[in-house]
Write a protein that holds these residues in place. Structure first.
Motif, PDB file in Angstrom:
ATOM      1  N   PRO A   1       0.803  -1.351  -0.066  1.00 20.82           N
ATOM      2  CA  PRO A   1       0.075   0.160  -0.111  1.00 20.82           C
ATOM      3  C   PRO A   1       0.846   1.157   0.026  1.00 20.82           C
ATOM      4  CG  PRO A   1      -0.136  -1.070   2.162  1.00 20.82           C
ATOM      5  CD  PRO A   1       0.975  -2.088   1.235  1.00 20.82           C
ATOM      6  N   CYS A   2       0.762   2.034  -1.038  1.00 22.13           N
ATOM      7  CA  CYS A   2       1.959   3.008  -1.380  1.00 22.13           C
ATOM      8  C   CYS A   2       1.544   4.286  -0.565  1.00 22.13           C
ATOM      9  CB  CYS A   2       1.912   3.266  -2.854  1.00 22.13           C
ATOM     10  SG  CYS A   2       3.197   2.082  -3.505  1.00 22.13           S
ATOM     11  N   ASN A   3       0.014   4.282  -0.105  1.00 19.57           N
ATOM     12  CA  ASN A   3      -0.447   5.424   0.560  1.00 19.57           C
ATOM     13  C   ASN A   3      -0.239   5.099   2.120  1.00 19.57           C
ATOM     14  OD1 ASN A   3      -2.267   3.054   0.793  1.00 19.57           O
ATOM     15  ND2 ASN A   3      -4.051   3.886   1.237  1.00 19.57           N
ATOM     16  N   LEU A   4       0.690   4.192   2.492  1.00 19.08           N
ATOM     17  CA  LEU A   4       0.830   3.977   3.893  1.00 19.08           C
ATOM     18  C   LEU A   4       2.360   4.593   4.209  1.00 19.08           C
ATOM     19  CD1 LEU A   4       0.512   2.526   6.666  1.00 19.08           C
ATOM     20  CD2 LEU A   4       1.902   0.821   5.776  1.00 19.08           C
ATOM     21  N   PHE A   5       1.981   5.816   5.352  1.00 24.77           N
ATOM     22  CA  PHE A   5       3.194   6.364   5.813  1.00 24.77           C
ATOM     23  C   PHE A   5       3.759   5.825   7.192  1.00 24.77           C
ATOM     24  CE2 PHE A   5       0.780   8.994   3.174  1.00 24.77           C
ATOM     25  CZ  PHE A   5       1.813   9.921   2.438  1.00 24.77           C
ATOM     26  N   ILE A   6       4.948   5.519   7.350  1.00 25.46           N
ATOM     27  CA  ILE A   6       5.459   5.079   8.432  1.00 25.46           C
ATOM     28  C   ILE A   6       6.413   6.035   9.267  1.00 25.46           C
ATOM     29  CG2 ILE A   6       6.610   3.186   9.589  1.00 25.46           C
ATOM     30  CD1 ILE A   6       5.806   1.443   6.781  1.00 25.46           C
ATOM     31  N   GLY A   7       6.232   6.134  10.359  1.00 23.67           N
ATOM     32  CA  GLY A   7       7.296   6.770  11.205  1.00 23.67           C
ATOM     33  C   GLY A   7       7.719   6.176  12.494  1.00 23.67           C
ATOM     34  N   GLY A   8       8.855   6.271  12.635  1.00 25.82           N
ATOM     35  CA  GLY A   8       9.406   5.606  13.989  1.00 25.82           C
ATOM     36  C   GLY A   8      10.263   6.480  14.865  1.00 25.82           C
ATOM     37  N   SER A   9      10.132   6.458  16.051  1.00 26.23           N
ATOM     38  CA  SER A   9      10.905   7.059  16.954  1.00 26.23           C
ATOM     39  C   SER A   9      11.693   6.191  17.426  1.00 26.23           C
ATOM     40  CB  SER A   9      10.119   7.827  18.162  1.00 26.23           C
ATOM     41  OG  SER A   9       9.564   6.747  19.044  1.00 26.23           O
ATOM     42  N   VAL A  10      13.310   6.727  17.688  1.00 26.68           N
ATOM     43  CA  VAL A  10      13.969   5.662  18.186  1.00 26.68           C
ATOM     44  C   VAL A  10      15.112   6.316  19.290  1.00 26.68           C
ATOM     45  CG1 VAL A  10      14.324   4.167  16.273  1.00 26.68           C
ATOM     46  CG2 VAL A  10      15.948   5.894  16.596  1.00 26.68           C
ATOM     47  N   ASN A  11      15.589   5.773  20.170  1.00 23.58           N
ATOM     48  CA  ASN A  11      16.753   6.198  21.067  1.00 23.58           C
ATOM     49  C   ASN A  11      17.881   5.205  20.868  1.00 23.58           C
ATOM     50  OD1 ASN A  11      15.289   8.262  22.234  1.00 23.58           O
ATOM     51  ND2 ASN A  11      14.225   6.821  23.632  1.00 23.58           N
TER      52      ASN A  11
END
Length: 315
Positions: free
Chosen positions: A158-168
Motif C-alpha cells: 500500500p503506497c498510501n501507507l506512511f510509516i514513522g518511527g521514533s528511536v533512542n
C-alpha cells in the motif's frame, strides 16, 4: 514541544521521495518530542484531507520481546476454531493495513514508538521487503481460506501507507542494519530550543530558575548528557506543585531537589575532556546559585570520573 519550519519541511519531503518508501525515522535525545512530532505531522496531514485522524493514524508501542511480525500482522490460532473454521488473531495493525489497501487514494499513518527496542529486521521484515518490491503481495498468513475474514495477503504494497518511527540510541536498544536504513529517511533530534520553550511556558518560576536551567543545558550539551523538553516540563511541574503547598520562598530548594532527581541521573560515561568540563561547569552553576544537593552529587561524580575513568549517577 517546539519544532522548526526546517524540521517540518524536511519531514514532508522525506515521506514523498518515493511512493513505496514513505518511511521516516526520528532518532536522538529522549524527551525531544520525536513521537509527538510524528503524531502532530500525521494529524495535520490527515486533517488537511478532511479525514478523521482516529481512522487514519495508529500508534504502536514496540515491545522488546517482538521476534517476528505476528505482533503487528497477527497469526492463525492453532488451537481455537469456530466450527470447522480456523480463527485469526488480529495483530496491532491487521485491520489498519487492510483498510489502507482498500482505500489506496487516502493517507494512512503508522507510528512506531521506540521502534528499536526490538530488532527491526525481525518483526518488520515483511514491511521492509514490501517497500523494496511493491508489486509483490504482502503476506499475512499461509492459509488458503480467510480465517476470521482475514485474507492471506494484500496483493501489493500500500503506497498510501506512511510509516514513522521514533528511536533512542542507548544500551537498551538495537542498532539498525543497512537493510533498514536503505528504506528509511533518518533525521536526528539532539537539541531543543530551551530558551523559547521557557519563554512560552505560563509558569510561575523565577528568572533565576530559568537562568539555572539554561546554564545547565549549555554545560551538559557539550558532553551529550543534556536533557529534553519532557525533563524540563516534569521538573517545572514538580517545582510549581510543591510551591503551591510550601510557598514560593523555597523555590530554590525545590529546584535543587528536582535537578538531582531529573537531570543528574542522565549523566554517565567514560572519561573525556568534554565530560569533565561539563561536570565542572555544572558544579560552578550549582555553587553560584546555592544548590547544595546537586553540587554535592556532581562533585562525587567528577571525583569518580577523575579517579576511575568513568562515572554515573548511581554509586
Amino acid at each position: 514541544f517546539l519544532f522548526s519550519n526546517q524540521q517540518i519541511r524536511a519531514a514532508y519531503a522525506a515521506v514523498h521521495i518515493a511512493p513505496n518508501k514513505r518511511f521516516l525515522i526520528l532518532s536522538g535525545l529522549s524527551g525531544t518530542g520525536k513521537t509527538q512530532m510524528l503524531l502532530s505531522f500525521a494529524e495535520s496531514y490527515v486533517l488537511a484531507s478532511d479525514l478523521n485522524p482516529q481512522e487514519h493514524i495508529v500508534k504502536v508501542s514496540v515491545s522488546p520481546d517482538w521476534r517476528d511480525p505476528s505482533p503487528l500482522l497477527g497469526y492463525i490460532n492453532p488451537i481455537f476454531e469456530q466450527g470447522n473454521q480456523k480463527t485469526y488473531v488480529n495483530g496491532e495493525i491487521t485491520q489498519f493495513l487492510l483498510r489502507a489497501a482498500r482505500y489506496p487514494l487516502l493517507p494512512f499513518f503508522l507510528i512506531l514508538d521506540e521502534m528499536n527496542l526490538a530488532r527491526v529486521e525481525r518483526y518488520f521484515a515483511p514491511f521492509l521487503s514490501g517497500m523494496e518490491t511493491p508489486s509483490q503481495p504482502l503476506m499475512l498468513h499461509e492459509d488458503r481460506g480467510q480465517p476470521s475474514g482475514v485474507p492471506s495477503q494484500i496483493d501489493r504494497w500500500p503506497c498510501n501507507l506512511f510509516i514513522g518511527g521514533s528511536v533512542n540510541m542507548d544500551e537498551t536498544t538495537h542498532a539498525f542494519s543497512d537493510k533498514v536504513l536503505d528504506r528509511a529517511f533518518t533525521m536526528e533530534y539532539w537539541h531543543i530550543d530551551l530558551e523559547r520553550y521557557l519563554d512560552e511556558q505560563q509558569s510561575s518560576i523565577s528568572s533565576e530558575t530559568r537562568t539555572i536551567l539554561i546554564g545547565l543545558y549549555r554545560s551538559l550539551v557539550q558532553a551529550h548528557c543534556h536533557f529534553g523538553y519532557r525533563t524540563v516540563n516534569e521538573l517545572l511541574q514538580f517545582v510549581e506543585k510543591a510551591m503551591q503547598m510550601e510557598g514560593s520562598e523555597i523555590e530554590r530548594e525545590l529546584l535543587d531537589q528536582a535537578i538531582c532527581a531529573k537531570i543528574l541521573p542522565k549523566i554517565r560515561g567514560q572519561y573525556s575532556t568534554d565530560l569533565e568540563r561539563a561536570l565542572q561547569e555544572s558544579m560552578r552553576i550549582c555553587s553560584t546559585h546555592s544548590l547544595p544537593i546537586s553540587r554535592s552529587k556532581l562533585s562525587q561524580m567528577l571525583h569518580r570520573l577523575q579517579e576511575f575513568g568513568l562515572t554515573r549517577f548511581w554509586s
